[in-house]
Design a protein around this motif. Structure first.
Motif, mmCIF file in Angstrom:
data_model
loop_
_atom_site.group_PDB
_atom_site.id
_atom_site.type_symbol
_atom_site.label_atom_id
_atom_site.label_comp_id
_atom_site.label_asym_id
_atom_site.label_seq_id
_atom_site.Cartn_x
_atom_site.Cartn_y
_atom_site.Cartn_z
ATOM 1 N N LEU A 143 0.866 -1.310 0.078
ATOM 2 C CA LEU A 143 -0.115 0.175 -0.015
ATOM 3 C C LEU A 143 0.836 1.342 0.127
ATOM 4 O O LEU A 143 0.595 2.173 -0.639
ATOM 5 N N VAL A 144 2.138 1.200 0.728
ATOM 6 C CA VAL A 144 2.793 2.246 0.841
ATOM 7 C C VAL A 144 3.455 2.981 -0.515
ATOM 8 O O VAL A 144 3.872 3.904 -0.581
ATOM 9 N N ASP A 145 3.582 1.933 -1.376
ATOM 10 C CA ASP A 145 4.055 2.149 -2.896
ATOM 11 C C ASP A 145 3.322 2.743 -3.677
ATOM 12 O O ASP A 145 3.367 3.377 -4.667
ATOM 13 N N THR A 146 1.875 2.818 -3.491
ATOM 14 C CA THR A 146 0.868 3.007 -4.471
ATOM 15 C C THR A 146 -0.163 4.036 -4.216
ATOM 16 O O THR A 146 -0.667 4.816 -4.831
ATOM 17 N N ALA A 147 -0.226 4.295 -2.743
ATOM 18 C CA ALA A 147 -1.484 4.951 -2.565
ATOM 19 C C ALA A 147 -1.464 6.529 -2.647
ATOM 20 O O ALA A 147 -0.395 7.121 -2.405
ATOM 21 N N SER A 148 -2.669 6.931 -3.050
ATOM 22 C CA SER A 148 -2.394 8.577 -2.822
ATOM 23 C C SER A 148 -2.516 9.045 -1.675
ATOM 24 O O SER A 148 -2.934 8.408 -0.714
ATOM 25 N N LEU A 150 -3.186 10.594 1.853
ATOM 26 C CA LEU A 150 -4.506 10.631 2.656
ATOM 27 C C LEU A 150 -4.551 12.241 3.368
ATOM 28 O O LEU A 150 -3.505 13.001 3.871
ATOM 29 N N ASN A 151 -5.812 12.933 3.204
ATOM 30 C CA ASN A 151 -6.045 14.181 3.762
ATOM 31 C C ASN A 151 -6.337 14.281 5.122
ATOM 32 O O ASN A 151 -7.394 15.105 5.330
ATOM 33 N N ILE A 152 -6.145 13.248 5.818
ATOM 34 C CA ILE A 152 -6.518 13.157 7.394
ATOM 35 C C ILE A 152 -5.284 12.863 8.111
ATOM 36 O O ILE A 152 -4.243 12.229 7.748
ATOM 37 N N MET A 176 2.022 8.089 3.147
ATOM 38 C CA MET A 176 0.782 8.175 2.508
ATOM 39 C C MET A 176 -0.023 9.389 3.229
ATOM 40 O O MET A 176 -1.210 9.486 3.189
ATOM 41 N N VAL A 177 0.671 10.117 3.646
ATOM 42 C CA VAL A 177 -0.301 11.255 4.388
ATOM 43 C C VAL A 177 0.030 12.629 3.844
ATOM 44 O O VAL A 177 1.446 12.971 3.880
ATOM 45 N N ASP A 180 0.507 18.631 5.212
ATOM 46 C CA ASP A 180 -0.094 19.614 5.722
ATOM 47 C C ASP A 180 -1.100 19.147 6.892
ATOM 48 O O ASP A 180 -1.645 19.642 7.746
ATOM 49 N N MET A 181 -1.205 17.512 6.700
ATOM 50 C CA MET A 181 -2.168 16.887 7.791
ATOM 51 C C MET A 181 -1.309 16.356 8.886
ATOM 52 O O MET A 181 -1.908 16.456 10.036
ATOM 53 N N GLY A 182 -0.234 15.919 8.895
ATOM 54 C CA GLY A 182 0.444 15.437 9.977
ATOM 55 C C GLY A 182 0.501 13.877 10.208
ATOM 56 O O GLY A 182 -0.517 13.384 9.994
#
Length: 223
Positions: A143-148, A150-152, A176-177, A180-182
Motif C-alpha cells: 500500500l505504501v508504494d501506491t496509495a495517494s 491521505l488528507n486526514i 501516505m499522508v 499539511d495533515m501530519g
C-alpha cells in the motif's frame, strides 16, 4: 469524538476493550468507542498466550488472502455506510492495516468525496497491501508504494520489539499522508501490543501522539 475500534487478528472485541482500557482512560476527553468484531474464527493471537483467563473464541476480519481482505473491505464499507458518522478509527494490528487499506479503497471507489472519518489512531499496522491494485490487476503491491496521500491526520504507534512487518511498513506510512495533515509516530519499549498503565512513559508518549492527531482533526473540522 466517536471512534470505530478494530481489533487485531486472533483477538475479539471484548479482548480489545481490555487491551485499550488503560489507554482510553488516559486519553480521557469526550470520546465514545464502538467495537466491531471480525466474523472469521481463528487461533488466538501470540501476544495473548501469557494471559490465562483470555475469553474465547478469537476472530479476524480476513484470513490474510487478498480476496478475503477485499471482502472485509466491502463489509467495512457497508457498515460505515449504514451507521452514523464516526470521527475516527482506533485500530490494532490487522484492524489497523484494514483501516489504511479501506482509506485507499474508499478514495478509489468514491473519488473526490471525503473519507467517512477524520483521523486514524493506529497501533502496529500489518498486512498493508493495496486493494485497488489487486482488484484492477490481480497483482500484489504494498500500500505504501501506491496509495495517494491521505488528507486526514494519522497517529501510528509501534513497539521497539514489534513484528518486523509492522516496523518496516510503519516507517513508510508518513508518505501516505499529506504533509499539511501530519503523521505522528511513537515507538514504545514493548512488542506487538498496546501500552498499558504499567509502562507510564510509554503511555504518556502514546497518548501525546494520539492527542496531536485528534487536535489536528478538530482544527480541520473548525476551519
Amino acid at each position: 469524538m466517536r471512534f470505530l475500534c478494530l481489533h487485531g487478528m486472533g483477538v475479539s472485541s471484548e479482548i480489545f476493550k481490555m487491551q485499550t482500557a488503560a489507554l482510553r482512560n488516559e486519553l480521557a476527553g469526550d470520546h465514545s468507542y464502538e467495537f466491531v468484531q471480525g466474523h472469521i474464527e481463528c487461533t488466538m493471537a501470540p501476544e495473548l498466550e501469557h494471559i490465562s483467563d483470555v475469553t474465547k473464541p478469537h476472530f479476524a476480519y480476513h484470513n490474510n488472502s487478498p480476496q478475503s481482505a477485499i471482502d472485509a473491505l466491502k463489509d467495512l464499507d457497508a457498515y460505515l455506510t449504514s451507521e452514523s458518522a464516526f470521527d475516527g478509527i482506533l485500530a490494532f494490528s490487522q484492524g489497523a492495516g484494514l483501516a489504511l487499506m479501506y482509506s485507499r479503497y474508499f478514495m478509489n471507489l468514491r473519488p473526490g468525496r471525503p473519507l467517512p472519518f477524520r483521523c486514524l489512531l493506529l497501533f502496529s499496522p500489518v498486512g498493508l497491501l493495496d486493494p485497488v491494485t489487486w482488484i484492477e490487476t490481480g497483482k500484489l503491491r504494498l500500500l505504501v508504494d501506491t496509495a495517494s496521500p491521505l488528507n486526514i491526520p494519522i497517529a501510528v504507534i509501534t513497539g521497539k520489539h514489534d513484528l518486523p512487518q509492522a516496523i518496516s511498513q510503519t516507517e513508510d506510512i508518513h508518505r501516505m499522508v499529506q504533509s499539511d495533515m501530519g503523521c505522528w509516530k511513537y515507538v514504545h519499549l514493548g512488542g506487538h501490543d498496546i501500552p498499558n498503565g504499567k509502562a507510564k512513559n510509554d503511555m504518556r508518549g502514546t497518548v501525546r501522539a494520539l492527542r496531536r492527531a485528534i487536535a489536528q482533526a478538530d482544527m480541520m473540522k473548525r476551519s
